[in-house]
Motif scaffolding. Structure first.
Motif: not given
Length: 233
Positions: A102-110, A116-120, A145-156
């Protein structure tokens, strides 16, 4: 302090390649240089920070291809955990996974990329936690932890975010039903889509940023009127 520095790196607030100045961090956290060095060396051991003698500490920058490699490792670890977790799902586990979804869904909606990264991550953790495999989950967390700094889901983009979220929904449904075959199939397909996104984009910074400096001025915590020792240069 260690947790705070790690969080800043993982959430991308301190980008890959950034210089981590011991004096600056000591002033920010109101501690001496010694615990800062200890914290940074712990992060070196986790792969989040690099240290070169007489050149100091920097946030790790992945070489070409390493992000995709880490995503493959992350996916393999998740599938191993899910194969065990789905056999031990309780009502409390379903409630936790549903809340994370549900938290992930709110991040998608907003359109909240950071949320989104945090909730995913929280959602995937909720699905794997019932495995009761702390060592595997510990490695899983460190790779994430090693992959998150690159924000791979930004600009989806709305369409891609909706597609990935639908995949999360299918995973949740299989998890709730205790359907191992479907859960693993959905998780594998989801992982392949994430890996394809990573392979198709360039995330490495173009050049190392200048040393990170906050609004607070440097203070001489080492008793040398704000200068740094040679090992931190």
């Amino acid at each position: 302090m260690l947790t705070a520095i790690r969080r800043d790196i993982v959430e991308g607030l301190v980008p890959p390649g950034a210089v981590l100045e011991v004096d600056v961090l000591a002033a920010e956290h109101d501690v001496s240089r010694i615990p800062v060095r200890e914290a940074l060396m712990t992060l070196v051991g986790e792969g989040l920070v690099e240290h070169r003698p007489r050149r100091g500490y920097t946030v790790t920058r992945l070489a070409d291809g390493e992000l995709a490699e880490l995503f493959s490792v992350r996916g393999a670890l998740e599938l191993a955990a899910l194969a065990v977790a789905v056999r031990h799902v309780t009502a409390e586990d379903v409630a936790a996974a549903s809340a994370a979804h549900e938290a992930l869904q709110r991040a998608v909606r907003d359109g909240d990329e950071r949320g989104y990264h945090r909730s995913s991550r929280a959602f995937h953790a909720a699905l794997t936690r019932p495995s009761g495999m702390p060592r595997l989950l510990g490695v899983f967390d460190r790779v994430w932890d090693l992959t998150d700094p690159y924000r791979p889901m930004d600009d989806l983009g709305a369409q891609e975010a909706a597609r990935l979220h639908a995949e999360h929904g299918a995973m949740l449904a299989a998890f709730t039903a205790g359907d191992a075959a479907t859960l693993l199939a959905e998780a594998a397909a989801h992982q392949e889509n994430l890996s394809a996104r990573v392979r198709g984009r360039e995330f490495a910074p173009q050049a190392p940023p200048a040393p990170l400096r906050r609004a607070r001025r440097r203070t001489g915590t080492n008793g040398t009127n704000g200068t740094t020792s040679e090992e931190d240069e």
